[in-house]
Design an enzyme around this catalytic site. Sequence first.
Site, mmCIF file in Angstrom:
data_model
loop_
_atom_site.group_PDB
_atom_site.id
_atom_site.type_symbol
_atom_site.label_atom_id
_atom_site.label_comp_id
_atom_site.label_asym_id
_atom_site.label_seq_id
_atom_site.Cartn_x
_atom_site.Cartn_y
_atom_site.Cartn_z
ATOM 1 N N SER A 40 56.807 20.302 78.629
ATOM 2 C CA SER A 40 56.400 21.462 77.823
ATOM 3 C C SER A 40 55.461 22.355 78.624
ATOM 4 C CB SER A 40 55.684 20.984 76.555
ATOM 5 O OG SER A 40 54.985 22.074 75.997
ATOM 6 N N HIS B 47 60.843 22.598 78.062
ATOM 7 C CA HIS B 47 60.486 22.750 76.643
ATOM 8 C C HIS B 47 59.533 23.936 76.507
ATOM 9 C CE1 HIS B 47 59.961 21.154 72.538
ATOM 10 N NE2 HIS B 47 58.684 21.494 72.653
ATOM 11 N N ASP C 247 57.409 26.222 73.989
ATOM 12 C CA ASP C 247 56.789 26.230 72.665
ATOM 13 C C ASP C 247 56.385 27.644 72.267
ATOM 14 O OD1 ASP C 247 56.596 23.413 71.832
ATOM 15 O OD2 ASP C 247 55.344 23.188 73.625
ATOM 16 N N MET D 126 54.758 29.881 69.448
ATOM 17 C CA MET D 126 53.911 29.769 68.250
ATOM 18 C C MET D 126 53.528 31.160 67.767
ATOM 19 S SD MET D 126 51.354 26.833 69.550
ATOM 20 C CE MET D 126 51.945 25.263 70.162
ATOM 21 N N HIS E 119 61.407 25.702 71.335
ATOM 22 C CA HIS E 119 60.877 25.129 70.095
ATOM 23 C C HIS E 119 60.129 26.226 69.334
ATOM 24 C CE1 HIS E 119 57.792 22.004 68.317
ATOM 25 N NE2 HIS E 119 58.516 22.572 67.384
ATOM 26 N N MET F 252 57.973 27.495 66.620
ATOM 27 C CA MET F 252 57.014 27.221 65.544
ATOM 28 C C MET F 252 56.695 28.580 64.931
ATOM 29 S SD MET F 252 54.894 24.377 67.633
ATOM 30 C CE MET F 252 55.682 24.840 69.166
ATOM 31 N N MET G 243 58.396 15.583 65.115
ATOM 32 C CA MET G 243 57.043 15.885 65.599
ATOM 33 C C MET G 243 56.168 14.647 65.447
ATOM 34 S SD MET G 243 57.036 18.943 66.806
ATOM 35 C CE MET G 243 55.285 18.950 67.227
ATOM 36 N N GLY H 71 51.223 22.926 66.793
ATOM 37 C CA GLY H 71 50.258 24.012 66.978
ATOM 38 C C GLY H 71 49.425 23.898 68.231
ATOM 39 N N PHE H 72 49.224 22.690 68.719
ATOM 40 C CA PHE H 72 48.365 22.516 69.896
ATOM 41 C C PHE H 72 48.877 21.384 70.766
ATOM 42 C CE2 PHE H 72 45.877 23.992 66.308
ATOM 43 C CZ PHE H 72 45.310 25.151 66.822
ATOM 44 N N GLY H 73 48.665 21.532 72.076
ATOM 45 C CA GLY H 73 48.926 20.425 72.983
ATOM 46 C C GLY H 73 47.729 19.484 72.979
ATOM 47 N N ASP I 280 58.097 14.852 70.118
ATOM 48 C CA ASP I 280 57.186 15.837 70.723
ATOM 49 C C ASP I 280 55.774 15.676 70.184
ATOM 50 O OD1 ASP I 280 56.006 18.129 71.768
ATOM 51 O OD2 ASP I 280 57.229 19.547 70.606
ATOM 52 N N GLY I 281 54.839 15.438 71.110
ATOM 53 C CA GLY I 281 53.423 15.434 70.750
ATOM 54 C C GLY I 281 52.730 14.124 71.071
#
Length: 219
Positions: free
Chosen positions: A7, A32, A34, A36, A65, A67, A136, A141-143, A174-175
């Site tokens: 990511s 990946h 992200d 947002m 991805h 969001m 998820m 929302g955050f790494g 993911d996460g």
Amino acid sequence: MIKLAPSILAADFNILGEQINLVENAGAEYLHIDVMDGNYVPSISFGMPVIASIRKHTKLIFDVHLMVEEPIRYLEDFKEVGADIITIHAEACKHLHKTITKIKELGCKVGVSLNPSTPLDVLEYVLNEIDMVLIMSVNPGFGGQAFIPETLLKIKDLKEMASRKGASIDIQVDGGISMDNVEDVISAGANVIVSGTSIFSGDIQDNIKKYKEIFKKYS
Ligand code: DX5
Ligand code: ZN
């Protein structure tokens, strides 16, 4: 085969192109990405111009991805800038089936993502229409967040649901994934592993090599 999806949220954006080259040369399968929107999730990351500019310099599969609230509004744009796989959040779509259909019409692979508290039931009547489910393992929302352990049961349940319905899907997680917990995730049934922090901290190529060595045990 287990696939790795680094990511770029955890990348150094000042040298993003160089870091993507490292990821590609080390043999990662997906990139990946992200996105947002500051609405569906509190954070704002980046959007189409960034994706368009990195698209010119890599052949990696772009795993986007979203969001994003009501992502149906932006699907053509993401296709145009180079998305190969578009993953939407079930919770963010008023009309999930319609959104899935539109992604397919655009010629992209479709992923549907579920937040940690979202039950698998929402997939019951769309599972045979999609290519991938993104489970998820943190709230999006955050790494850099901690892996939620209940996710492991959810992956197992999804695997069972897919086999009951005869759906051949990829299961992406993911996460909060690291080399310490990735084997639990794979053993539960996941085959596409997303990671930001554990890949972009330190030596990127060495991190990817270590992940791939772990994956070999399961291929
Ligand atoms: C979180 C993003 C993740 C994030 C993962 O909302 O969807 O892809 O970048 O980062 P790590 O691996 O640091 O948890
Ligand atoms: Zn993600």
